[in-house]
Design a protein around this motif. Structure first.
Motif, short mmCIF file in Angstrom:
data_model
loop_
_atom_site.label_atom_id
_atom_site.label_comp_id
_atom_site.label_asym_id
_atom_site.label_seq_id
_atom_site.Cartn_x
_atom_site.Cartn_y
_atom_site.Cartn_z
N LEU A 113 -1.97 -9.08 1.01
CA LEU A 113 -0.89 -8.72 0.08
C LEU A 113 -0.71 -7.22 0.00
O LEU A 113 0.42 -6.70 0.04
CB LEU A 113 -1.22 -9.29 -1.31
CG LEU A 113 -0.21 -9.01 -2.41
CD1 LEU A 113 1.10 -9.73 -2.13
CD2 LEU A 113 -0.77 -9.43 -3.77
N PHE A 114 -1.80 -6.47 -0.07
CA PHE A 114 -1.71 -5.03 -0.20
C PHE A 114 -1.18 -4.38 1.09
O PHE A 114 -0.53 -3.33 1.03
CB PHE A 114 -3.07 -4.44 -0.58
CG PHE A 114 -3.60 -4.95 -1.89
CD1 PHE A 114 -2.73 -5.33 -2.91
CD2 PHE A 114 -4.97 -5.04 -2.12
CE1 PHE A 114 -3.20 -5.80 -4.12
CE2 PHE A 114 -5.46 -5.51 -3.33
CZ PHE A 114 -4.57 -5.90 -4.33
N ALA A 115 -1.43 -5.01 2.22
CA ALA A 115 -0.86 -4.51 3.48
C ALA A 115 0.67 -4.58 3.44
O ALA A 115 1.36 -3.68 3.92
CB ALA A 115 -1.40 -5.32 4.66
N VAL A 116 1.20 -5.63 2.84
CA VAL A 116 2.65 -5.76 2.67
C VAL A 116 3.15 -4.77 1.64
O VAL A 116 4.20 -4.13 1.80
CB VAL A 116 3.03 -7.20 2.27
CG1 VAL A 116 4.53 -7.30 1.99
CG2 VAL A 116 2.63 -8.19 3.35
N ALA A 117 2.40 -4.59 0.56
CA ALA A 117 2.83 -3.70 -0.52
C ALA A 117 2.98 -2.26 -0.07
O ALA A 117 3.76 -1.49 -0.66
CB ALA A 117 1.83 -3.79 -1.69
N ARG A 118 2.26 -1.88 0.98
CA ARG A 118 2.36 -0.50 1.47
C ARG A 118 3.76 -0.18 1.99
O ARG A 118 4.15 0.99 2.08
CB ARG A 118 1.34 -0.27 2.59
CG ARG A 118 -0.11 -0.30 2.13
CD ARG A 118 -0.46 0.90 1.27
NE ARG A 118 -0.36 2.16 1.99
CZ ARG A 118 -1.32 2.66 2.76
NH1 ARG A 118 -2.46 2.00 2.92
NH2 ARG A 118 -1.15 3.82 3.36
N PRO A 135 4.26 3.50 0.16
CA PRO A 135 3.56 3.98 1.37
C PRO A 135 2.44 4.97 1.11
O PRO A 135 1.55 5.12 1.95
CB PRO A 135 4.69 4.59 2.20
CG PRO A 135 5.79 4.88 1.24
CD PRO A 135 5.69 3.82 0.19
N THR A 136 2.47 5.66 -0.02
CA THR A 136 1.42 6.65 -0.30
C THR A 136 0.28 6.07 -1.14
O THR A 136 -0.69 6.78 -1.43
CB THR A 136 2.01 7.86 -1.02
OG1 THR A 136 2.52 7.46 -2.30
CG2 THR A 136 3.12 8.52 -0.20
N ALA A 137 0.38 4.81 -1.52
CA ALA A 137 -0.64 4.19 -2.36
C ALA A 137 -1.80 3.67 -1.51
O ALA A 137 -1.58 3.01 -0.48
CB ALA A 137 -0.04 3.05 -3.17
N GLU A 138 -3.01 3.96 -1.93
CA GLU A 138 -4.19 3.43 -1.27
C GLU A 138 -4.45 2.00 -1.77
O GLU A 138 -3.93 1.58 -2.80
CB GLU A 138 -5.40 4.32 -1.56
CG GLU A 138 -5.26 5.75 -1.03
CD GLU A 138 -5.16 5.81 0.49
OE1 GLU A 138 -5.69 4.88 1.16
OE2 GLU A 138 -4.56 6.77 1.00
N LEU A 155 -3.42 -0.07 -5.34
CA LEU A 155 -2.66 -1.33 -5.38
C LEU A 155 -3.48 -2.42 -6.07
O LEU A 155 -2.94 -3.22 -6.84
CB LEU A 155 -2.29 -1.76 -3.96
CG LEU A 155 -1.32 -0.82 -3.24
CD1 LEU A 155 -1.26 -1.14 -1.75
CD2 LEU A 155 0.08 -0.90 -3.85
N ALA A 156 -4.78 -2.44 -5.80
CA ALA A 156 -5.65 -3.42 -6.44
C ALA A 156 -5.68 -3.21 -7.96
O ALA A 156 -5.63 -4.17 -8.74
CB ALA A 156 -7.06 -3.34 -5.86
N GLU A 157 -5.73 -1.96 -8.38
CA GLU A 157 -5.73 -1.66 -9.81
C GLU A 157 -4.42 -2.09 -10.46
O GLU A 157 -4.41 -2.59 -11.60
CB GLU A 157 -5.95 -0.16 -10.02
CG GLU A 157 -7.37 0.30 -9.69
CD GLU A 157 -7.49 1.82 -9.67
OE1 GLU A 157 -6.48 2.50 -9.97
OE2 GLU A 157 -8.59 2.33 -9.36
#
Length: 423
Positions: free
Chosen positions: A248-253, A257-260, A264-266
Motif C-alpha cells: 500500500l505504501f509503495a502505491v501511496a508514494r 513522493p517525498t514521504a518515507e 506513511l505508516a504513521e
C-alpha cells in the motif's frame, strides 16, 4: 459588464467580466450565480452521469460516477471556500466544472485519447474542460470570434477557478504530462489569466482553484475508499497486515513522493486509531451508517485542517483570487495520499479491472481510427462543422477527438459496436 448584473463586492469588475459582454435576462443575480446555473444546466455536466469515476456506471446499483463525484466535490468546495471568504457560487461552479472534460472510461479513456491525438497535440481531460467551457458547449456565439461559439461564456474568475493546471503541455518542470490548455485555446486562456500578478510564479493557481483542487482530492480519496469497502474490495483487517501495508505504501508514494514509509505508516496508524475508523464491514444497516460517519469524519478532518492552517497564515480576512495560497498541513496530505492508495491498490488494480482497461483502450483507439477515416460522416452535427471548418489535418483530428471525448461509456461502446465490430 452589463449594469443589470449584480457585483460581488469581494471580486473586481475584471474578475466578473465575460469573454463576450451580455445582458442578464433576470436582473438581480450575481455574475457567479449565473455561472453556476449555466454549468448546472449544461449537457456536458449531465453527460458525466454515464462516465466512469472508479468503476463503470453499470457495475452496480449505485456506484459513484463523474457526475456524483462532481456534485460531492462541489458541496465540499462550496463550504470550505465560503469559510475562507470565497464566493460560494463561484466555488461551486469551479468544482462542478473541474471534471467536465473527462472522456469515456475515466483515466483509461484519457490515456487512449492522448495516444490517438498525438499528431494534434495530445489529449488532457483538464485542457478539454477549458475547451468545453469556452468553445464546445453551445450557449453563446460571438461575432468577435469569427461567429463561433464561446461556450458557456463564464466569468474570468470562474474559468480561472476551474483551471487546475494553468499552463501548456510540457511547460511545467515537474508535471510535464499535466496541462490545462491546448494551443488552439491559447487566446481565451491568456484572457482568463490576465489578473495573475507578475510577481507570482506563472504556474501558480488562483486561490479558488487551490480550494477546488483540495476539495477534489478530499472527495475522491474518501469516497473511493467508502465505495471499496461497501463493494467488498477493501478489508479493514488487511490494512494492519505488514505485507499489505508495504504494498500500500509503495502505491501511496505516487501521491506523496517525498514521504518515507515510516511517515506513511504513521498517517495510516493515526486514521486507524480514531474511534470512527471501521474495524470491519458487513453491509448491514448499522455498518453502512458507521461507514457514512467515517466518510463525514474524514471530510471534516481534511477540510478543517486546511481552513485552520490557512487562517493561521493569513488571519480572518476574506481570501480570494491571488491574495493567498491554501495551506494544507503535510500530515493531512499524507493521510489523503494513503486513502488514495487504498482505492488504487484494492479497487483499480484488481485483475478484472486490468482486463477491462485493456478492452476500453482498444474501444477508444479503434473508434478514433474509424471515425477519422469516415469523417465527417459518423460525427454529430457540432463536430461535423468543426471538422469541415478545420484548416489542416491537426484541426480535423481534434474535431474527431472532441467527438469521442463527449461520449459516455455506454455511447462509446455502442458506437464501437456499430462502426467497428459490425462494419
Amino acid at each position: 459588464m452589463d449594469d443589470t448584473e449584480q457585483v460581488s463586492t469581494e471580486y473586481s469588475a475584471a474578475a466578473q467580466a465575460r469573454w463576450v459582454d451580455e445582458p442578464d435576462k433576470r436582473p438581480g443575480r450575481t455574475a457567479f450565480q449565473r455561472d453556476r446555473a449555466r454549468v448546472l444546466h449544461s449537457a456536458a455536466l449531465r453527460r458525466l452521469a454515464g462516465t466512469t469515476q472508479v468503476v463503470a456506471p453499470a457495475a452496480g446499483d449505485f456506484p459513484r460516477t463523474r457526475l456524483t463525484h462532481s456534485l460531492e466535490c462541489a458541496q465540499i468546495g462550496r463550504e470550505l471556500g465560503a469559510a475562507l471568504g470565497c464566493d460560494p457560487d463561484l466555488m461551486e461552479t469551479a468544482c462542478l466544472s473541474h471534471d467536465i472534460g473527462h472522456p469515456p472510461f475515466g483515466h483509461t479513456g484519457e490515456e487512449a485519447l492522448d495516444l490517438a491525438a498525438r499528431s494534434c497535440g495530445g489529449f488532457e481531460g483538464n485542457a478539454q474542460s477549458l475547451r468545453i467551457l469556452t468553445r464546445l458547449e453551445p450557449k453563446r456565439f460571438s461575432a468577435g470570434t469569427g461567429g463561433r461559439s464561446v461556450g458557456l461564456n463564464l466569468t474570468r474568475a470562474a474559468l480561472d477557478a476551474a483551471t487546475k493546471y494553468p499552463w501548456t503541455r510540457g511547460s511545467h518542470p515537474e508535471l510535464p504530462r499535466k496541462y490545462g490548455v491546448y494551443p488552439e485555446d491559447q487566446a481565451v486562456f491568456d484572457w482568463l489569466r490576465e489578473d495573475a500578478p507578475a510577481s507570482r510564479d506563472r504556474f501558480e493557481r488562483c486561490f479558488e482553484a487551490q480550494v477546488m483542487d483540495w476539495s477534489d482530492d478530499v472527495a475522491y480519496s474518501v469516497h473511493d475508499v467508502e465505495d471499496g469497502l461497501h463493494a467488498g474490495h477493501v478489508a479493514p483487517a488487511a490494512l494492519r497486515a505488514p505485507g499489505e501495508r508495504a504494498d500500500l505504501f509503495a502505491v501511496a508514494r505516487r501521491y506523496a513522493p517525498t514521504a518515507e514509509q515510516d511517515e506513511l505508516a504513521e498517517a495510516l496508524d493515526r486514521l486507524q486509531a480514531e474511534e470512527w475508523w471501521p474495524r470491519s464491514y458487513d453491509a448491514s444497516a448499522r455498518a453502512r451508517a458507521a461507514l457514512k460517519d467515517t466518510t463525514s469524519q474524514l471530510i471534516g478532518r481534511f477540510c478543517t485542517a486546511a481552513e485552520q492552517a490557512t487562517r493561521e497564515r493569513y488571519g480572518p480576512k476574506p481570501l480570494t483570487r491571488y491574495a493567498a495560497d491554501l495551506i494544507v498541513p503535510r500530515s493531512v496530505r499524507t493521510e489523503c495520499a494513503v486513502l488514495k492508495a487504498v482505492a488504487v491498490r484494492y479497487v483499480m488494480q484488481r485483475d478484472d479491472q486490468a482486463q477491462l482497461r485493456t478492452w476500453q483502450r482498444a474501444v477508444i483507439g479503434e473508434l478514433a481510427e474509424v471515425l477519422l477515416g469516415s469523417a465527417p460522416v459518423g460525427l454529430d452535427p457540432v463536430f461535423q462543422a468543426l471538422y469541415l471548418e478545420a484548416a489542416d489535418d491537426a484541426g480535423r483530428l481534434r474535431a474527431v477527438v472532441d467527438q469521442i471525448a463527449t461520449l459516455t461509456d455506454a455511447s462509446a461502446e455502442a458506437r464501437h459496436r456499430m462502426l467497428v465490430i459490425r462494419r
